[in-house]
Design a protein around this motif. Structure first.
Motif, PDB file in Angstrom:
ATOM      1  N   ASN A 268       0.810  -1.450   0.296  1.00 24.30           N
ATOM      2  CA  ASN A 268      -0.191   0.349  -0.417  1.00 24.30           C
ATOM      3  C   ASN A 268       0.704   1.335  -0.098  1.00 24.30           C
ATOM      4  OD1 ASN A 268      -2.799  -1.346   0.325  1.00 24.30           O
ATOM      5  ND2 ASN A 268      -2.039  -1.638   2.245  1.00 24.30           N
ATOM      6  N   SER A 269       2.399   1.355   0.149  1.00 22.61           N
ATOM      7  CA  SER A 269       2.975   2.225   0.490  1.00 22.61           C
ATOM      8  C   SER A 269       3.025   2.725  -1.677  1.00 22.61           C
ATOM      9  CB  SER A 269       4.104   1.830   0.576  1.00 22.61           C
ATOM     10  OG  SER A 269       5.037   2.677   0.275  1.00 22.61           O
ATOM     11  N   LEU A 270       2.954   4.293  -1.484  1.00 15.77           N
ATOM     12  CA  LEU A 270       3.221   4.992  -2.789  1.00 15.77           C
ATOM     13  C   LEU A 270       4.689   4.514  -3.689  1.00 15.77           C
ATOM     14  CD1 LEU A 270       2.465   8.079  -1.628  1.00 15.77           C
ATOM     15  CD2 LEU A 270       0.710   6.631  -2.589  1.00 15.77           C
ATOM     16  N   GLY A 271       5.643   4.042  -2.249  1.00 14.39           N
ATOM     17  CA  GLY A 271       6.966   4.001  -3.241  1.00 14.39           C
ATOM     18  C   GLY A 271       7.942   4.581  -3.070  1.00 14.39           C
ATOM     19  N   ILE A 272       9.343   4.113  -3.515  1.00 15.19           N
ATOM     20  CA  ILE A 272      10.320   5.646  -3.380  1.00 15.19           C
ATOM     21  C   ILE A 272      11.176   6.147  -4.681  1.00 15.19           C
ATOM     22  CG2 ILE A 272      10.883   4.882  -1.580  1.00 15.19           C
ATOM     23  CD1 ILE A 272      13.414   2.723  -2.027  1.00 15.19           C
ATOM     24  N   LEU A 273      11.113   6.799  -4.859  1.00 18.22           N
ATOM     25  CA  LEU A 273      11.615   7.309  -5.600  1.00 18.22           C
ATOM     26  C   LEU A 273      12.907   6.714  -6.552  1.00 18.22           C
ATOM     27  CD1 LEU A 273      10.918  10.224  -7.370  1.00 18.22           C
ATOM     28  CD2 LEU A 273      13.119  11.651  -6.217  1.00 18.22           C
ATOM     29  N   GLU A 274      13.153   6.943  -8.155  1.00 20.51           N
ATOM     30  CA  GLU A 274      13.445   5.607  -8.280  1.00 20.51           C
ATOM     31  C   GLU A 274      15.237   6.473  -7.991  1.00 20.51           C
ATOM     32  OE1 GLU A 274      14.191   5.749 -12.337  1.00 20.51           O
ATOM     33  OE2 GLU A 274      12.404   6.894 -12.775  1.00 20.51           O
ATOM     34  N   ILE A 275      15.518   6.994  -7.804  1.00 21.54           N
ATOM     35  CA  ILE A 275      16.730   7.987  -7.797  1.00 21.54           C
ATOM     36  C   ILE A 275      16.802   8.635  -6.723  1.00 21.54           C
ATOM     37  CG2 ILE A 275      18.284   9.691  -8.149  1.00 21.54           C
ATOM     38  CD1 ILE A 275      17.888   8.973 -11.529  1.00 21.54           C
ATOM     39  N   PRO A 276      17.760   8.111  -5.360  1.00 21.68           N
ATOM     40  CA  PRO A 276      17.126   8.887  -4.317  1.00 21.68           C
ATOM     41  C   PRO A 276      17.297  10.764  -3.557  1.00 21.68           C
ATOM     42  CG  PRO A 276      19.177   7.448  -3.790  1.00 21.68           C
ATOM     43  CD  PRO A 276      18.753   7.578  -5.587  1.00 21.68           C
ATOM     44  N   GLU A 277      16.237  11.376  -3.234  1.00 19.26           N
ATOM     45  CA  GLU A 277      16.022  12.844  -3.405  1.00 19.26           C
ATOM     46  C   GLU A 277      16.567  13.314  -3.179  1.00 19.26           C
ATOM     47  OE1 GLU A 277      12.882  15.445  -1.647  1.00 19.26           O
ATOM     48  OE2 GLU A 277      12.229  13.790  -2.061  1.00 19.26           O
ATOM     49  N   ILE A 278      17.972  12.805  -2.547  1.00 19.16           N
ATOM     50  CA  ILE A 278      19.161  13.285  -2.122  1.00 19.16           C
ATOM     51  C   ILE A 278      19.562  14.362  -2.978  1.00 19.16           C
ATOM     52  CG2 ILE A 278      20.287  11.571  -1.305  1.00 19.16           C
ATOM     53  CD1 ILE A 278      21.403  14.002   1.134  1.00 19.16           C
ATOM     54  N   VAL A 279      20.003  13.600  -4.175  1.00 18.36           N
ATOM     55  CA  VAL A 279      21.109  13.084  -5.021  1.00 18.36           C
ATOM     56  C   VAL A 279      20.754  14.677  -5.951  1.00 18.36           C
ATOM     57  CG1 VAL A 279      21.863  12.377  -7.329  1.00 18.36           C
ATOM     58  CG2 VAL A 279      21.299  11.634  -5.342  1.00 18.36           C
ATOM     59  N   PHE A 280      19.283  14.775  -6.282  1.00 23.01           N
ATOM     60  CA  PHE A 280      18.455  16.406  -6.133  1.00 23.01           C
ATOM     61  C   PHE A 280      18.520  17.748  -5.863  1.00 23.01           C
ATOM     62  CE2 PHE A 280      17.052  12.781  -8.773  1.00 23.01           C
ATOM     63  CZ  PHE A 280      17.581  12.452 -10.341  1.00 23.01           C
ATOM     64  N   GLN A 281      18.490  17.653  -4.384  1.00 23.19           N
ATOM     65  CA  GLN A 281      18.601  18.268  -3.812  1.00 23.19           C
ATOM     66  C   GLN A 281      20.072  19.145  -3.990  1.00 23.19           C
ATOM     67  OE1 GLN A 281      17.644  16.380   0.320  1.00 23.19           O
ATOM     68  NE2 GLN A 281      15.313  16.475  -0.327  1.00 23.19           N
ATOM     69  N   GLU A 282      21.032  18.507  -3.415  1.00 16.71           N
ATOM     70  CA  GLU A 282      22.457  18.544  -3.651  1.00 16.71           C
ATOM     71  C   GLU A 282      22.444  18.794  -5.112  1.00 16.71           C
ATOM     72  OE1 GLU A 282      23.907  18.443  -0.987  1.00 16.71           O
ATOM     73  OE2 GLU A 282      23.333  17.966   1.221  1.00 16.71           O
ATOM     74  N   LEU A 283      22.276  18.680  -5.514  1.00 17.72           N
ATOM     75  CA  LEU A 283      22.833  18.925  -7.161  1.00 17.72           C
ATOM     76  C   LEU A 283      22.545  20.291  -7.743  1.00 17.72           C
ATOM     77  CD1 LEU A 283      23.132  15.889  -9.122  1.00 17.72           C
ATOM     78  CD2 LEU A 283      25.233  17.219  -7.960  1.00 17.72           C
ATOM     79  N   LEU A 284      21.442  20.546  -7.727  1.00 18.88           N
ATOM     80  CA  LEU A 284      20.341  21.931  -7.864  1.00 18.88           C
ATOM     81  C   LEU A 284      20.789  23.174  -6.618  1.00 18.88           C
ATOM     82  CD1 LEU A 284      16.644  20.021  -7.765  1.00 18.88           C
ATOM     83  CD2 LEU A 284      17.843  21.045 -10.253  1.00 18.88           C
ATOM     84  N   VAL A 285      21.197  23.177  -5.344  1.00 19.13           N
ATOM     85  CA  VAL A 285      21.771  24.282  -4.998  1.00 19.13           C
ATOM     86  C   VAL A 285      22.686  24.278  -5.202  1.00 19.13           C
ATOM     87  CG1 VAL A 285      22.939  24.283  -2.769  1.00 19.13           C
ATOM     88  CG2 VAL A 285      19.874  22.693  -2.431  1.00 19.13           C
ATOM     89  N   ASN A 286      23.987  23.299  -5.450  1.00 20.69           N
ATOM     90  CA  ASN A 286      24.848  23.908  -5.858  1.00 20.69           C
ATOM     91  C   ASN A 286      24.887  24.500  -7.280  1.00 20.69           C
ATOM     92  OD1 ASN A 286      28.397  22.724  -4.503  1.00 20.69           O
ATOM     93  ND2 ASN A 286      26.663  20.991  -4.683  1.00 20.69           N
ATOM     94  N   ALA A 287      24.570  23.780  -7.919  1.00 21.08           N
ATOM     95  CA  ALA A 287      23.475  24.827  -9.034  1.00 21.08           C
ATOM     96  C   ALA A 287      23.640  26.086  -9.139  1.00 21.08           C
ATOM     97  CB  ALA A 287      22.829  24.060 -10.549  1.00 21.08           C
ATOM     98  N   LEU A 288      22.869  26.656  -9.021  1.00 26.94           N
ATOM     99  CA  LEU A 288      22.338  28.092  -8.071  1.00 26.94           C
ATOM    100  C   LEU A 288      23.409  28.657  -7.586  1.00 26.94           C
ATOM    101  CD1 LEU A 288      18.059  26.564  -6.807  1.00 26.94           C
ATOM    102  CD2 LEU A 288      18.907  28.021  -8.921  1.00 26.94           C
TER     103      LEU A 288
END
Length: 384
Positions: A268-288
């Motif tokens: 019944n779980s919504l599941g987990i993102l196929e790529i860990p969210e922290i990857v995009f958190q770090e890369l987007l912050v670094n880009a900005l």
């Protein structure tokens, strides 16, 4: 360098690090060559050789004259002065002078006329574009893009509620209880100068910052295939907002265009993102925070069928390389933005973001494209 090494260089031909000259007699011409190398990572000027790499040789009188010319040029016609090293090499044909020019520590260097030269392939060119001059001064730590006033943006363009929330969260004090006027307070925080907002002030707290700097946005697109030239797309968004809003909306864009997998979750779980969210958190912050704001181009986020790419205007600053950032070494291109971002974004300024992203996604590929003047992160998706 010995004769064998010299002949090997000549056989390979001219490139950005090696320039051939049959002879030089003009001090301005020599100054231009020295300045171009000093501004572009250093290099070797070889005199006594044709453009095709054929040894033509120099006489003893030539060597004496060239050494004096080099000394005068490096000390009087290059500003600030540089310290090249000359070496005379005897080949089977004749003498050749090799001048080694180190990368300059006090860039940008100019000739006696105040012109800035840089290498362009095997040749050199005169820098005239304002943005390129600004980047050279930025590399030397003489100017930072985030501190430059944005002429058309005034204190009146500040989103006061956003500033009040930030101020109270950071300083635990209501904005209206501070002593100075708003203009003085913004100046003290580096967000304005003489009533005009700096770029940091615009990007962090202006109402509709795209009115003043429309290029500093994020273009996001999801493509069903693996090539950028696909004829259709699944999702697209031009993200105009303050930096915090750009971060939140671009992260939401990526998440809605990735799959969720069950993994160890219950049925019944919504599941987990196929790529860990922290990857995009770090890369987007670094880009900005670390993008080159002297380049008028957007950050690009592309979700392909097999990968996600985040492309950032500007290659890694100064001598920083991919291997160094993998181990947490950092160099702040926009220190003012970085100082405020620790209270607005999930950013700590410790250089730990890239190592965290790599730990969560070991197959993450980082590309420092110095020719294209961009930094790209490529995140592979799970095979389905």
């Amino acid at each position: 360098m010995n004769e064998t090494e010299l002949l090997d260089i000549l056989a390979r031909g001219e490139d950005s690090r090696h320039q051939f000259k049959a002879n030089i007699s003009n001090i301005d011409a020599l100054a231009a060559e020295l300045v171009a190398f000093a501004n572009s990572g250093g290099g070797v000027l070889i005199i006594g050789v044709s453009d095709l790499g054929e040894v033509q040789g120099l006489s003893a009188a030539d060597i004496s004259r060239l050494n004096q010319l080099l000394s005068n040029t490096a000390s009087q016609s290059v500003r600030p002065p540089i310290h090249p090293i000359s070496l005379n090499i005897r080949t089977a044909q004749s003498l050749v002078m090799v001048i080694q020019v180190p990368e300059g520590l006090n860039r940008p260097y100019t000739d006696a006329q105040g012109r800035i030269w840089v290498k362009s392939g095997a040749d050199k060119r005169h820098v005239t574009a304002r943005e390129e001059m600004q980047r050279l001064f930025q590399q030397a730590g003489l100017i930072y893009a985030d501190e430059v006033p944005v002429a058309s943006a005034t204190v009146a363009n500040i989103d006061r509620p956003a500033l009040e929330e930030y101020f109270e969260n950071r300083y635990r004090q209501p904005l209206e209880e501070t002593g100075p006027s708003l203009a003085r307070l913004l100046q003290n925080m580096g967000l304005a100068r003489d009533g005009v907002l700096t770029l940091a002030g615009v990007l962090l707290f202006a109402k509709k910052p795209e009115r003043f700097r429309p290029a500093f946005m994020i273009k996001a697109v999801a493509i069903p295939g693996g090539e950028l030239h696909e004829t259709r797309y699944l999702d697209s968004e031009d993200i105009f907002d303050r930096l915090a809003g750009q971060y939140q909306r671009s992260l939401a864009f990526i998440k809605r265009n990735l799959h969720h997998v069950q993994g160890d979750q219950g049925v019944n779980s919504l599941g987990i993102l196929e790529i860990p969210e922290i990857v995009f958190q770090e890369l987007l912050v670094n880009a900005l925070i670390h993008r080159d704001y002297f380049i008028s181009a957007p950050i690009r986020v592309v979700v392909f069928a097999d990968r996600v790419e985040i492309s950032n205007p500007g290659h890694l600053p100064n001598h920083l390389n991919v291997e160094q950032i993998r181990y947490g070494l950092s160099n702040m291109r926009n220190p003012l933005l970085a100082s405020h971002a620790t209270h607005l974004l999930p950013y700590r300024g410790l250089g730990s973001g890239i190592p965290r992203a790599l730990n969560a996604c070991p197959r993450l590929e980082l590309v420092d494209d110095r020719i294209g003047n961009q930094f790209k992160a490529i995140i592979p998706r799970r095979a389905r």
